[in-house]
Design a protein around this motif. Structure first.
Motif, PDB file in Angstrom:
ATOM      1  N   LYS A 166      -8.453  29.531  30.212  1.00 30.23           N
ATOM      2  CA  LYS A 166      -7.699  28.440  30.015  1.00 30.23           C
ATOM      3  C   LYS A 166      -8.208  27.539  30.603  1.00 30.23           C
ATOM      4  CE  LYS A 166      -3.585  29.911  29.268  1.00 30.23           C
ATOM      5  NZ  LYS A 166      -2.462  30.803  28.070  1.00 30.23           N
ATOM      6  N   GLN A 185      -4.176  23.097  26.074  1.00 28.16           N
ATOM      7  CA  GLN A 185      -4.792  24.013  26.722  1.00 28.16           C
ATOM      8  C   GLN A 185      -5.789  24.437  25.459  1.00 28.16           C
ATOM      9  OE1 GLN A 185      -1.586  27.898  26.786  1.00 28.16           O
ATOM     10  NE2 GLN A 185      -1.207  26.383  29.084  1.00 28.16           N
ATOM     11  N   GLY A 187      -9.467  27.712  25.484  1.00 29.77           N
ATOM     12  CA  GLY A 187     -10.235  28.665  25.972  1.00 29.77           C
ATOM     13  C   GLY A 187     -10.438  29.886  25.216  1.00 29.77           C
TER      14      GLY A 187
END
Length: 285
Positions: A166, A185, A187
């Motif tokens: 991520k 974040q 991912g």
């Protein structure tokens, strides 16, 4: 079968980790801080029974506040970790994660199946700093954790492996608000067959007309996005997070236990610092 008390303890621990890890952990210039801090707070959480469940639950929980800034072992807003190697651009740590339990009494899709036990994950994580401002008020990192997953019970069972790369952006004093930190974040997740079957597999004894038998495959497990904010005051800490999961394209998306491809988890918390070490250490907090 875990007792209600055990499930509540697992959820409380998970809530603490979610809030401290997701509510921003901005890198700033090195400064002296206590070696350890302890406290107590409360958190309000709402999250799905598992990724892909169309049922959620809200909880109001007491949560501990614990920070330890050792040279090797650390407990902070990144979670519990051991720092194995460090440089200006590359950091190797040992980290963990948690997922909550789910009772068949609370989740229609799993009616008649065994309770879904809470799991903990542990393994190495490589952090690569891709960009940062001169004063380190903003930092962009690529986080590469690989973790083994185990059930959280008296005799833990191995339930597979997880890879969750991520991008992580931390910004200090966001919007010109002194002390307020922002963390972002994003991912994909990958899991092996054992990991996916722990959550999404349906064996023959538990198959029904509406819930056919299903064996999950290894591979892509969807995308995850998190935004968090936090602020540390002299004697207390406040934080909040919002997490969005999209399971479109996941290898297990056709499981009868997947009732939705989109869901949101959220939480807010406040903790009061009750004690701290007289010993001070220089840290990039």
């Amino acid at each position: 079968m875990p007792t209600p008390q055990a499930r509540h303890r697992a959820r409380a621990l998970m809530g603490c980790v979610l809030l401290m890890a997701a509510a921003g952990h901005t890198a700033q210039a090195a400064q002296e801080q206590p070696l350890w801090e302890v406290g107590l707070g409360a958190a309000a959480l709402h999250f799905p029974a598992y990724r892909g469940s169309d049922q959620g639950q809200g909880l109001l929980l007491p949560v501990p506040y614990l920070v330890y800034r050792g040279d090797f072992f650390k407990v902070d807003r990144d979670g519990v970790r051991a720092q194995l190697f460090d440089s200006d651009r590359v950091e190797l740590t040992f980290s963990g994660a948690l997922s909550p339990p789910a009772s068949t009494r609370d989740v229609r899709a799993r009616a008649g199946m065994p309770d879904l036990r809470a799991t903990f994950e542990v393994g190495p994580q490589l952090d690569l700093t891709l960009w940062q401002t001169q004063r380190r008020s903003a930092t962009l990192k690529l986080l590469l954790p690989v973790r083994a997953a185990f059930t959280l019970e008296q005799r833990p069972q191995h339930v597979g492996w997880v890879f969750h790369p991520k991008l992580n952006l931390d910004v200090a004093h966001v919007g010109g608000l002194a002390g307020w930190n922002l963390g972002l974040q994003a991912g994909p997740l990958w899991g092996d067959r054992r990991q996916h079957n722990h959550f999404y597999g349906v064996t023959a004894p538990y198959a029904t007309g509406e819930r056919p038998a299903y064996a999950a495959a290894a591979g892509f497990g969807g995308m995850q996005y998190v935004v968090g904010v936090s602020k540390r005051y002299p004697n207390h800490w406040v934080g909040a997070f919002l997490r969005y999961d999209n399971l479109t394209g996941a290898r297990f998306v056709n499981s009868p236990l997947v009732r939705t491809r989109h869901h949101v988890a959220a939480g807010v918390a406040v903790s009061w610092v009750l004690g701290s070490s007289a010993t001070r250490v220089a840290v990039d907090d």
